[in-house]
Design a protein around this motif. Structure first.
Motif, PDB file in Angstrom:
ATOM      1  N   ASP A   1       0.815  -1.203   0.000  1.00  0.00           N
ATOM      2  CA  ASP A   1       0.000   0.000   0.000  1.00  0.00           C
ATOM      3  C   ASP A   1       0.856   1.263   0.000  1.00  0.00           C
ATOM      4  O   ASP A   1       0.504   2.258  -0.618  1.00  0.00           O
ATOM      5  CB  ASP A   1      -0.907   0.020   1.242  1.00  0.00           C
ATOM      6  N   GLU A   2       2.001   1.180   0.699  1.00  0.00           N
ATOM      7  CA  GLU A   2       2.885   2.341   0.773  1.00  0.00           C
ATOM      8  C   GLU A   2       3.278   2.816  -0.617  1.00  0.00           C
ATOM      9  O   GLU A   2       3.266   4.004  -0.917  1.00  0.00           O
ATOM     10  CB  GLU A   2       4.181   1.971   1.506  1.00  0.00           C
ATOM     11  N   LEU A   3       3.663   1.851  -1.464  1.00  0.00           N
ATOM     12  CA  LEU A   3       4.101   2.220  -2.815  1.00  0.00           C
ATOM     13  C   LEU A   3       2.933   2.765  -3.628  1.00  0.00           C
ATOM     14  O   LEU A   3       3.103   3.682  -4.438  1.00  0.00           O
ATOM     15  CB  LEU A   3       4.742   1.027  -3.514  1.00  0.00           C
TER      16      LEU A   3
ATOM     17  N   LYS B   1      -1.946  -3.083  -6.990  1.00  0.00           N
ATOM     18  CA  LYS B   1      -1.680  -2.020  -7.957  1.00  0.00           C
ATOM     19  C   LYS B   1      -0.190  -2.054  -8.264  1.00  0.00           C
ATOM     20  O   LYS B   1       0.210  -2.620  -9.278  1.00  0.00           O
ATOM     21  CB  LYS B   1      -2.105  -0.673  -7.381  1.00  0.00           C
ATOM     22  N   VAL B   2       0.607  -1.479  -7.371  1.00  0.00           N
ATOM     23  CA  VAL B   2       2.054  -1.611  -7.553  1.00  0.00           C
ATOM     24  C   VAL B   2       2.435  -3.012  -7.066  1.00  0.00           C
ATOM     25  O   VAL B   2       2.098  -3.409  -5.962  1.00  0.00           O
ATOM     26  CB  VAL B   2       2.822  -0.548  -6.745  1.00  0.00           C
ATOM     27  N   VAL B   3       3.100  -3.778  -7.927  1.00  0.00           N
ATOM     28  CA  VAL B   3       3.456  -5.150  -7.573  1.00  0.00           C
ATOM     29  C   VAL B   3       4.939  -5.231  -7.242  1.00  0.00           C
ATOM     30  O   VAL B   3       5.775  -4.702  -7.985  1.00  0.00           O
ATOM     31  CB  VAL B   3       3.125  -6.118  -8.736  1.00  0.00           C
TER      32      VAL B   3
ATOM     33  N   ASP C   1      17.773 -12.266  -8.058  1.00  0.00           N
ATOM     34  CA  ASP C   1      18.747 -11.181  -8.129  1.00  0.00           C
ATOM     35  C   ASP C   1      18.274  -9.893  -7.449  1.00  0.00           C
ATOM     36  O   ASP C   1      18.866  -8.843  -7.633  1.00  0.00           O
ATOM     37  CB  ASP C   1      19.100 -10.903  -9.598  1.00  0.00           C
ATOM     38  N   GLY C   2      17.194  -9.965  -6.686  1.00  0.00           N
ATOM     39  CA  GLY C   2      16.742  -8.779  -5.965  1.00  0.00           C
ATOM     40  C   GLY C   2      15.242  -8.561  -6.135  1.00  0.00           C
ATOM     41  O   GLY C   2      14.546  -9.416  -6.687  1.00  0.00           O
ATOM     42  N   VAL C   3      14.738  -7.406  -5.672  1.00  0.00           N
ATOM     43  CA  VAL C   3      13.298  -7.157  -5.798  1.00  0.00           C
ATOM     44  C   VAL C   3      13.007  -6.555  -7.174  1.00  0.00           C
ATOM     45  O   VAL C   3      13.821  -5.832  -7.746  1.00  0.00           O
ATOM     46  CB  VAL C   3      12.755  -6.215  -4.686  1.00  0.00           C
ATOM     47  N   LYS C   4      11.816  -6.905  -7.653  1.00  0.00           N
ATOM     48  CA  LYS C   4      11.340  -6.281  -8.877  1.00  0.00           C
ATOM     49  C   LYS C   4      10.029  -5.574  -8.557  1.00  0.00           C
ATOM     50  O   LYS C   4       9.105  -6.186  -8.010  1.00  0.00           O
ATOM     51  CB  LYS C   4      11.121  -7.313  -9.975  1.00  0.00           C
ATOM     52  N   VAL C   5       9.968  -4.285  -8.863  1.00  0.00           N
ATOM     53  CA  VAL C   5       8.762  -3.511  -8.610  1.00  0.00           C
ATOM     54  C   VAL C   5       8.171  -3.086  -9.951  1.00  0.00           C
ATOM     55  O   VAL C   5       8.913  -2.667 -10.845  1.00  0.00           O
ATOM     56  CB  VAL C   5       9.074  -2.257  -7.762  1.00  0.00           C
ATOM     57  N   THR C   6       6.863  -3.246 -10.094  1.00  0.00           N
ATOM     58  CA  THR C   6       6.205  -2.818 -11.326  1.00  0.00           C
ATOM     59  C   THR C   6       5.046  -1.878 -10.997  1.00  0.00           C
ATOM     60  O   THR C   6       4.196  -2.209 -10.176  1.00  0.00           O
ATOM     61  CB  THR C   6       5.658  -4.026 -12.118  1.00  0.00           C
ATOM     62  N   ALA C   7       5.045  -0.724 -11.642  1.00  0.00           N
ATOM     63  CA  ALA C   7       3.942   0.230 -11.488  1.00  0.00           C
ATOM     64  C   ALA C   7       3.388   0.556 -12.862  1.00  0.00           C
ATOM     65  O   ALA C   7       4.150   0.796 -13.808  1.00  0.00           O
ATOM     66  CB  ALA C   7       4.434   1.503 -10.798  1.00  0.00           C
TER      67      ALA C   7
ATOM     68  N   GLY D   1      15.242  -0.440   4.164  1.00  0.00           N
ATOM     69  CA  GLY D   1      16.095  -1.616   4.230  1.00  0.00           C
ATOM     70  C   GLY D   1      17.081  -1.752   3.094  1.00  0.00           C
ATOM     71  O   GLY D   1      17.952  -2.614   3.123  1.00  0.00           O
ATOM     72  N   ASN D   2      16.911  -0.905   2.041  1.00  0.00           N
ATOM     73  CA  ASN D   2      17.840  -0.905   0.915  1.00  0.00           C
ATOM     74  C   ASN D   2      18.130  -2.302   0.341  1.00  0.00           C
ATOM     75  O   ASN D   2      19.278  -2.716   0.260  1.00  0.00           O
ATOM     76  CB  ASN D   2      19.151  -0.231   1.358  1.00  0.00           C
ATOM     77  N   PRO D   3      17.078  -3.034  -0.047  1.00  0.00           N
ATOM     78  CA  PRO D   3      17.302  -4.382  -0.597  1.00  0.00           C
ATOM     79  C   PRO D   3      17.940  -4.287  -1.979  1.00  0.00           C
ATOM     80  O   PRO D   3      17.846  -3.248  -2.627  1.00  0.00           O
ATOM     81  CB  PRO D   3      15.886  -4.940  -0.711  1.00  0.00           C
ATOM     82  N   PRO D   4      18.632  -5.360  -2.427  1.00  0.00           N
ATOM     83  CA  PRO D   4      19.139  -5.359  -3.796  1.00  0.00           C
ATOM     84  C   PRO D   4      17.972  -5.214  -4.779  1.00  0.00           C
ATOM     85  O   PRO D   4      16.935  -5.852  -4.597  1.00  0.00           O
ATOM     86  CB  PRO D   4      19.793  -6.736  -3.958  1.00  0.00           C
ATOM     87  N   VAL D   5      18.157  -4.365  -5.791  1.00  0.00           N
ATOM     88  CA  VAL D   5      17.073  -4.111  -6.746  1.00  0.00           C
ATOM     89  C   VAL D   5      17.388  -4.797  -8.076  1.00  0.00           C
ATOM     90  O   VAL D   5      18.444  -4.568  -8.662  1.00  0.00           O
ATOM     91  CB  VAL D   5      16.891  -2.593  -6.974  1.00  0.00           C
ATOM     92  N   ALA D   6      16.511  -5.655  -8.506  1.00  0.00           N
ATOM     93  CA  ALA D   6      16.677  -6.298  -9.808  1.00  0.00           C
ATOM     94  C   ALA D   6      16.164  -5.370 -10.910  1.00  0.00           C
ATOM     95  O   ALA D   6      16.820  -5.151 -11.917  1.00  0.00           O
ATOM     96  CB  ALA D   6      15.906  -7.617  -9.847  1.00  0.00           C
ATOM     97  N   GLN D   7      14.966  -4.837 -10.673  1.00  0.00           N
ATOM     98  CA  GLN D   7      14.395  -3.961 -11.692  1.00  0.00           C
ATOM     99  C   GLN D   7      13.258  -3.121 -11.107  1.00  0.00           C
ATOM    100  O   GLN D   7      12.484  -3.599 -10.274  1.00  0.00           O
ATOM    101  CB  GLN D   7      13.832  -4.797 -12.847  1.00  0.00           C
ATOM    102  N   ILE D   8      13.180  -1.896 -11.546  1.00  0.00           N
ATOM    103  CA  ILE D   8      12.002  -1.067 -11.254  1.00  0.00           C
ATOM    104  C   ILE D   8      11.374  -0.724 -12.598  1.00  0.00           C
ATOM    105  O   ILE D   8      11.994  -0.048 -13.426  1.00  0.00           O
ATOM    106  CB  ILE D   8      12.364   0.215 -10.479  1.00  0.00           C
ATOM    107  N   GLU D   9      10.179  -1.238 -12.815  1.00  0.00           N
ATOM    108  CA  GLU D   9       9.533  -1.081 -14.112  1.00  0.00           C
ATOM    109  C   GLU D   9       8.362  -0.109 -13.972  1.00  0.00           C
ATOM    110  O   GLU D   9       7.522  -0.268 -13.080  1.00  0.00           O
ATOM    111  CB  GLU D   9       9.023  -2.442 -14.596  1.00  0.00           C
TER     112      GLU D   9
END
Lengths: 191, 109, 216
Positions: B9-11, B51-53, B59-65, B94-102
């Motif tokens: 929800d935050e995102l 909504k935002v997934v 290889d890290g988190v992937k966020v899609t908006a 927490g600064n997790p490793p980021v795979a991709q922000i789409e």
């Protein structure tokens, strides 16, 4: 607010050709699609109600038809044929409903009882001819009504009806002939 | 295999606040659902859809908006701001490793 | 045939299951044949039908049936059209733009983990809007040709439009082209080498403007 529609403002799209609307909708234009829904939705509703024999499931069938249409618009080569394409989708959905409703009844069962050919005259005289036709149509055996509706409302050819209902063309001809004869005979009673 | 993390929800709130963002669409694919589900099921599912997934991958988190923007803005600018806001938020939490922000601009105007 | 067919004479009483009786009552024809004959507009003329009073009565019955059918359809359509608009809204609420999103068109960002895209569907949408904002122009199909997925690869755009008759077509096309170049530059990093505008249909315009006035 959910369930309400934005105020209707006259737009050039309202009078645009089927081709224009289908092309735009295929490109993802919701407004063009909405015009198609308003333009052909009523006919599709009349049609589905007629095939299904009641309007309990009309909303569902027509909604499903339009959702399918939206998803498959890209496959429609000739946008000017969108009306018959929509009628084909709603036909298929309606027939699927019938099959699901009565899975034990074979769709080509032609032995359904004919309606009472001598309806009480007093009743016939009390209603208008259109109401009488609606009543007689509703009383037709399902397979005859389906053929008649495909022919007269969706303007299918005999061959198209046969393909749609998975019946030999000769059977379709026979069913249509019986439907017409029944309607003709009943009409004689209304005079 | 990637796991889908709990709805974020935050995102959602963050992305909606970015200047130029008009609409936030569910980023999960719903075409398959529409094809198979009844109308009622789809209608009931939509409000619950993420909504935002955010997914956890090897290889890290992937966020899609997926967003709709108003026509007066520039797609490149708005999507960049959305990306940067998400990236900043991830760094803060927490600064997790980021795979991709789409960021997908699915509608303009 | 000199015999006049009385208008009120009853149509032959036939058995729906018995073709022989039907043909006997219709000068060797069937209701189906007569119905097809009507569908063809009674051409080419068939004297064995036209000269038979029994066929004439049956044809009259079929025509009446057709008239009643039309008025029934008319009545049903009127009733359906009077319904509130909620069913339209619920259809539109249940469809998704995703079905027509098309290809992803990349937007530039320096971060290696960034993937920013605008969908082909969104670009087609804003191209349509751009055309619709001009007076007397309606945009039809919009297509992007070329590899839109690779930044820097030249592409072309093809647009079908309807321009209303009173407009100067070359002028309108030029204005539309400039506006579309601007909007593509605003929302993508695409390199567009040409925007081809095809004016497809002028004939709808008089009807459209007449009906448009009725609405206002």
């Amino acid at each position: 607010m959910p369930g309400t529609v934005r105020e209707q403002v006259a737009s050039p799209l309202d009078t645009a050709s089927d081709q224009m609307l289908a092309d735009r909708a295929a490109d993802g234009d919701l407004r063009a699609f909405a015009v198609l829904v308003r333009r052909y939705g009523p006919l599709m509703r009349v049609y589905a109600t007629r095939v299904l024999g009641s309007n309990d499931e009309t909303d569902d069938v027509v909604q499903e038809s339009f959702i399918t249409a939206w998803l498959q618009l890209g496959t429609l080569d000739d946008g000017s044929a969108v009306k018959s394409w929509l009628m084909r989708i709603v036909s298929r959905k309606s027939i699927d409903r019938l099959r699901a409703r009565r899975p034990h009844v074979n769709i080509d069962d032609t032995d359904a009882p004919a309606p009472d050919s001598h309806a009480p005259h007093a009743l016939a005289e009390a209603e208008s001819q259109t109401e009488a036709l609606a009543r007689v149509l509703a009383a037709l055996p399902e397979d005859q009504r389906r053929c008649w509706t495909l022919r007269e409302l969706a303007e299918y050819s005999y061959g198209d009806i046969a393909a749609e209902l998975n019946l030999p063309v000769s059977t379709v001809r026979g069913l249509l002939a019986r439907a017409r004869k029944t309607l003709l005979r009943e009409m004689e009673e209304w005079r | 295999m990637s796991a889908i993390l709990p709805p974020t929800d935050e995102l959602d709130v963050l992305v909606r606040q970015v200047a130029g963002v008009d609409v936030l669409y569910p980023a999960g694919s719903i075409v398959a659902t529409v094809l198979t589900a009844t109308i009622e099921a789809v209608a009931h599912r939509l409000p619950l859809a993420p909504k935002v997934v955010m997914e956890q991958r090897a290889d890290g988190v992937k966020v899609t908006a997926k967003i709709g923007i108003s026509a007066a803005w520039h797609s490149g600018d708005v999507s960049r701001r959305v990306h940067d806001a998400i990236a900043a938020q991830l760094r803060q939490s927490g600064n997790p490793p980021v795979a991709q922000i789409e960021v997908i601009v699915a509608r303009i105007g | 045939m000199t015999e006049l067919t009385p208008a009120d004479r009853r149509f032959v009483e036939f058995d729906v299951d018995d073709t022989d009786r039907e043909q006997a009552g219709l000068n060797g024809h069937t209701i189906e044949q007569l119905s097809d004959y009507l569908d063809r507009g009674r051409v080419p003329a068939d004297p064995s039908i036209d000269d038979s009073p029994d066929c004439e009565i049956a044809l009259r019955g079929l025509e009446r049936l057709r008239r009643v059918q039309l008025s029934l359809l008319d009545r049903d359509l009127k009733r359906e059209s009077l319904r509130d608009d909620n069913w339209v809204a619920s259809i539109l609420d249940n469809i998704t733009l995703e079905a027509h999103a098309g290809r992803d068109i990349p937007l530039i960002h320096p971060s290696p983990t960034a993937r920013l895209v605008v969908t082909e569907g969104a670009v087609r949408g804003i191209l349509r809007e751009t055309g619709d904002k001009l007076q007397n122009v309606l945009v039809g199909r919009c297509a992007l040709f070329g590899d839109v997925g690779v930044p820097g690869v030249p592409i072309t755009i093809s647009v079908d439009v309807t321009v209303f008759p009173e407009e100067n077509i070359p002028l309108v096309a030029d204005r539309l082209r400039q506006a579309m170049y601007a909007v593509v530059a605003q929302h993508t990093n695409l390199v567009v080498t040409a925007i081809d505008i095809t004016v497809t249909d002028l004939s709808i315009a008089p009807q459209a403007s007449a009906q448009g006035q009725e609405h206002t």
